[in-house]
Design a protein around this motif. Structure first.
Motif, short mmCIF file in Angstrom:
data_model
loop_
_atom_site.label_atom_id
_atom_site.label_comp_id
_atom_site.label_asym_id
_atom_site.label_seq_id
_atom_site.Cartn_x
_atom_site.Cartn_y
_atom_site.Cartn_z
N MET A 167 0.83 -1.21 0.00
CA MET A 167 0.00 0.00 0.00
C MET A 167 0.87 1.25 0.00
O MET A 167 0.50 2.27 -0.61
CB MET A 167 -0.93 -0.01 1.22
CG MET A 167 -2.01 -1.09 1.17
SD MET A 167 -2.93 -1.13 -0.39
CE MET A 167 -3.65 0.50 -0.42
N ILE A 194 -7.82 -3.92 -1.31
CA ILE A 194 -8.15 -3.50 0.05
C ILE A 194 -9.37 -4.27 0.55
O ILE A 194 -9.40 -4.74 1.69
CB ILE A 194 -8.40 -1.98 0.09
CG1 ILE A 194 -7.11 -1.23 -0.24
CG2 ILE A 194 -8.91 -1.56 1.48
CD1 ILE A 194 -7.30 0.26 -0.38
N ASN A 221 -8.15 -0.73 10.64
CA ASN A 221 -7.84 -0.69 9.21
C ASN A 221 -7.50 0.72 8.75
O ASN A 221 -6.63 0.89 7.88
CB ASN A 221 -9.03 -1.23 8.40
CG ASN A 221 -9.07 -2.74 8.37
OD1 ASN A 221 -8.38 -3.38 7.59
ND2 ASN A 221 -9.88 -3.30 9.26
N VAL A 222 -8.15 1.71 9.33
CA VAL A 222 -7.82 3.10 8.98
C VAL A 222 -6.40 3.42 9.42
O VAL A 222 -5.65 4.08 8.70
CB VAL A 222 -8.83 4.07 9.63
CG1 VAL A 222 -8.33 5.51 9.51
CG2 VAL A 222 -10.19 3.95 8.95
N GLY A 266 -4.00 1.91 7.02
CA GLY A 266 -3.98 2.71 5.80
C GLY A 266 -3.22 4.00 5.98
O GLY A 266 -2.47 4.41 5.08
N TYR A 314 -6.86 7.20 -2.85
CA TYR A 314 -6.50 6.25 -1.79
C TYR A 314 -7.64 6.11 -0.78
O TYR A 314 -8.05 5.00 -0.44
CB TYR A 314 -5.23 6.75 -1.12
CG TYR A 314 -4.60 5.79 -0.14
CD1 TYR A 314 -3.68 4.84 -0.56
CD2 TYR A 314 -4.90 5.85 1.22
CE1 TYR A 314 -3.08 3.98 0.34
CE2 TYR A 314 -4.31 4.99 2.12
CZ TYR A 314 -3.40 4.05 1.68
OH TYR A 314 -2.81 3.19 2.57
N CYS A 346 -10.74 4.29 -2.17
CA CYS A 346 -10.59 2.83 -2.18
C CYS A 346 -10.82 2.25 -0.79
O CYS A 346 -11.51 1.23 -0.62
CB CYS A 346 -9.20 2.45 -2.68
SG CYS A 346 -8.89 2.87 -4.40
N TYR A 347 -10.24 2.88 0.22
CA TYR A 347 -10.37 2.38 1.58
C TYR A 347 -11.80 2.48 2.10
O TYR A 347 -12.35 1.54 2.68
CB TYR A 347 -9.42 3.16 2.51
CG TYR A 347 -8.28 2.32 3.01
CD1 TYR A 347 -8.45 1.43 4.07
CD2 TYR A 347 -7.03 2.39 2.41
CE1 TYR A 347 -7.40 0.65 4.52
CE2 TYR A 347 -5.97 1.61 2.85
CZ TYR A 347 -6.17 0.74 3.91
OH TYR A 347 -5.14 -0.05 4.35
#
Length: 692
Positions: A24, A72, A108-109, A112, A160, A163-164
């Motif tokens: 990533m 993702i 997850n954030v 990222g 980005y 997508c997340y």
């Protein structure tokens, strides 16, 4: 409390998903570097076709965003399944589902954000490398000045984050539908292998291979969009059916207790491989498709890069070459502009002639591989109706054959530094593109060139293939050279002026010459186009074709290189991102399953396997898992690209092997492949050995 717990969980799981975070970060760097092309001010003002780079990069970015969103989404769902038991325990302890979902979203954030923050600085440096490479390609000096462009940063962040957020939104919806039983059972369902109708399914393995061979036999005949779509759909279906058949074939091989399964640790490896392919059939098919696209994208980029390096510098040998459909033109306006902007070393005005026959054109239409049987009747004779229609409409060749006098020809050869030729009154010569030389050895046998009186036939003294600007200026593909006594009996067809400059031409010279032509006669890029008036043509180049009234070498070459870069750069961009996405899935799958494999390898150690044997077994397991989709993708993409390479070489005249483009792509592919493989191997060994 939840924020601290989320941070602790991220740090704990970072080891298992380090490859994912690395990918990533790489994707972020690539997105930033290539998104900078949307706001590029270094090259935009230099070329009329600068928007092409933005357009092609935008198209590539669209597909890349889709793949990154898929990656993702896949990783988020994969991590959810791996931690489903943990979340089920949280619910048993009284934590609400909404709080657990929020906790998982935060984790997850954070993953990222860490990857994004690591990728942006790398992207700034990569952007400078990209711009320097572009500058070198188009002969424009570029100085390093790494800075954070706010617009590029915002676009990268938008792609980005989009997508997340899309992936997390889908995961949140799935999370809401799950209960304690679903969470506790999710991991077990993922590991469950259902065996049914294996004997029938295994037939899909040889059938899929046979279908691949069969559809490749019709590949050269795909002449319509509909046929191409059917071909692609069939190919995609075969890719997915292949893995169903492969898993069943291995399972049946084990059941039949063939001798091969008892050699060394083959039984262990075959069971591992079969179960993994069975649970990841769809994913393995998707990875094969990504690898195929990556290899094909890289090969296409190699093709155009090779063409740029080997052909462009010789394609336009004259410093300036100007066409006029007026056979009496003296180019006064053009000379006035040239005298103001450059220092002229030499200039020469000459005429191209015709005897109002088209025997050379007919020969080209009926003998070149580029046209095939398009202009032949069923009995092999020329179809004159089709040829006459083509001569009036398609602009490949002029309506009539093109001739040049020997004195004009020798003057131009001297201007280019070539050796002059000699002809007797009973001889003629042919000047033709080098890429067509292997196809035109027998051309003199199909021509009847006569002397000034039209009584005696001339013989061909030779065929010359030096670069001679034959994309509509000095003929299209060819021009016949005859003695001056013969040329005087012919009709002037159109005019040309060749100019030799002292030093380099300024950047906007060709645009000034083009402005002499009315706007309605200019092409989409603002250049004066060769109009189809019967005495203009473009030649048979169809892979990379560039024909215009005014050619200024120092302006044309950078512009065409920039146009080719608009294909090369996005192709590499897509290939690299697709490759990294696929390798990430392969690596994370194995690293996350290492806890399960630890027990199995511990059992092997207890029954007597040495540590070195276990390490070798791990390497074999990972190699089989990694190579399966890679080798299948190589077979598919290699079959396509070798054929495409053959067509490309024939159409462009590049002197190289048909295997070169795909071979270089494979080397690049496996270079990146080995990085991921070694990272997975080291992490897998560490997890098996229980090291921190």
């Amino acid at each position: 409390m939840y924020s601290k717990l989320a941070f602790r969980n991220v740090m704990r799981s970072a080891k298992d998903y380090l490859v994912y975070m690395f990918t990533m970060a790489v994707v972020t760097a690539l997105m930033y570097a290539f998104s900078s092309l949307f706001f590029d001010k270094e090259f935009t003002g230099l070329f009329e076709i600068a928007q092409m780079m933005q357009m092609m990069t935008g198209m590539a970015t669209f597909f890349i965003v889709l793949i990154v969103a898929w990656l993702i989404n896949y990783m988020v769902r994969f991590m959810l399944e791996k931690r489903s038991s943990e979340f089920g325990i949280y619910m048993l302890l009284g934590m609400k589902k909404k709080a657990i979902a929020r906790l998982y979203m935060r984790e997850n954030v954070l993953l990222g954000i860490f990857a994004f923050l690591a990728g942006v600085p790398a992207g700034i440096l990569l952007q400078q490398v990209l711009m320097a490479v572009l500058g070198n390609m188009v002969h424009v000096e570029y100085r390093f000045h790494p800075t954070l462009n706010k617009y590029t940063f915002l676009v990268t962040l938008l792609f980005y984050a989009g997508c997340y957020l899309l992936a997390l939104f889908r995961c949140k919806r799935k999370f809401k539908k799950m209960n304690i039983h679903d969470l506790m059972d999710a991991k077990r369902q993922n590991e469950e292998i259902k065996e049914s109708n294996e004997g029938i399914k295994r037939l899909l393995f040889p059938v899929s291979i046979a279908v691949i061979v069969a559809i490749w036999t019709v590949f050269p005949g795909l002449s319509s969009v509909g046929a191409a779509c059917i071909f692609l759909i069939a190919l995609v279906l075969v890719i997915y059916l292949f893995y169903i058949g492969l898993s069943a074939w291995v399972m049946c091989y084990i059941r039949k207790k063939k001798k091969g399964i008892y050699r060394g640790q083959n039984l262990f490896l075959l069971r591992q491989f079969s179960s993994k392919v069975r649970t990841m059939q769809f994913t393995m098919g998707t990875l094969t498709a990504l690898f195929t696209i990556a290899l094909m994208g890289s090969s296409v980029a190699m093709m155009f890069s090779d063409y740029e390096n080997k052909v462009l510098d010789t394609k336009w040998p004259f410093d300036v070459l100007i066409y006029s459909s007026d056979a009496e033109d003296e180019f006064q306006d053009d000379l006035e502009i040239l005298n103001k902007d450059v220092e002229i070393a030499d200039s020469y005005i000459y005429r191209i002639y015709t005897n109002q026959t088209n025997q050379a054109n007919v020969w080209m239409y009926t003998h070149l591989q580029a046209f095939g049987n398009m202009y032949l009747d069923s009995d092999g004779r020329p179809n004159m109706k089709k040829i006459e229609k083509a001569l009036k409409t398609d602009g490949t060749y002029c309506t009539y054959d093109t001739y040049m006098g020997l004195s004009d020809y020798n003057y131009l050869r001297k201007m280019l530094g070539y050796k002059e030729i000699t002809l007797t009154d009973r001889q003629y010569a042919i000047q033709i593109k080098a890429r067509l030389s292997s196809e035109t050895d027998e051309m003199p046998e199909g021509l009847e060139v006569t002397d000034a009186g039209g009584n005696e036939e001339l013989t061909c003294a030779g065929i010359y293939t030096e670069p001679f600007s034959q994309d509509g200026h000095n003929g299209g593909d060819y021009i016949l050279i005859v003695p001056d006594s013969v040329i005087q009996t012919m009709k002037p067809y159109y005019s040309e002026m060749a100019v030799d400059l002292k030093g380099k031409a300024p950047a906007g010279l060709m645009k000034k010459l083009d402005d002499l032509v009315p706007e309605e006669e200019q092409d989409f890029a603002g250049h004066a186009d060769l109009s189809l008036e019967g005495n203009s043509c473009s030649g048979s180049d169809n892979m990379v074709s560039y024909n215009a009234t005014n050619l200024v070498r120092d302006n044309v070459i950078p512009e065409v290189k920039y146009m080719l870069a608009s294909l090369i750069v996005p192709a590499f961009y897509m290939g690299l991102v697709f490759l990294c996405a696929a390798l990430t899935v392969l690596s994370v799958q194995q690293l996350s399953d290492s806890a399960k494999y630890k027990f199995r390898y511990d059992v092997l150690a207890k029954i007597g396997l040495e540590r070195s044997e276990i390490n070798y077994l791990i390497a074999r397991q990972l190699t089989a898992y990694y190579l399966c989709p890679a080798l299948f993708a190589m077979i598919i993409s290699g079959s396509v690209m070798i054929r495409v390479s053959r067509i490309f070489i024939m159409a462009t005249g590049v002197h190289t092997s048909v295997l070169q483009y795909f071979g270089i792509s494979v080397l690049l592919f496996f270079g990146i492949y080995m990085i991921y493989f070694m990272a997975t191997y080291v992490g897998f060994k560490r997890n098996i050995e229980g090291k921190k």
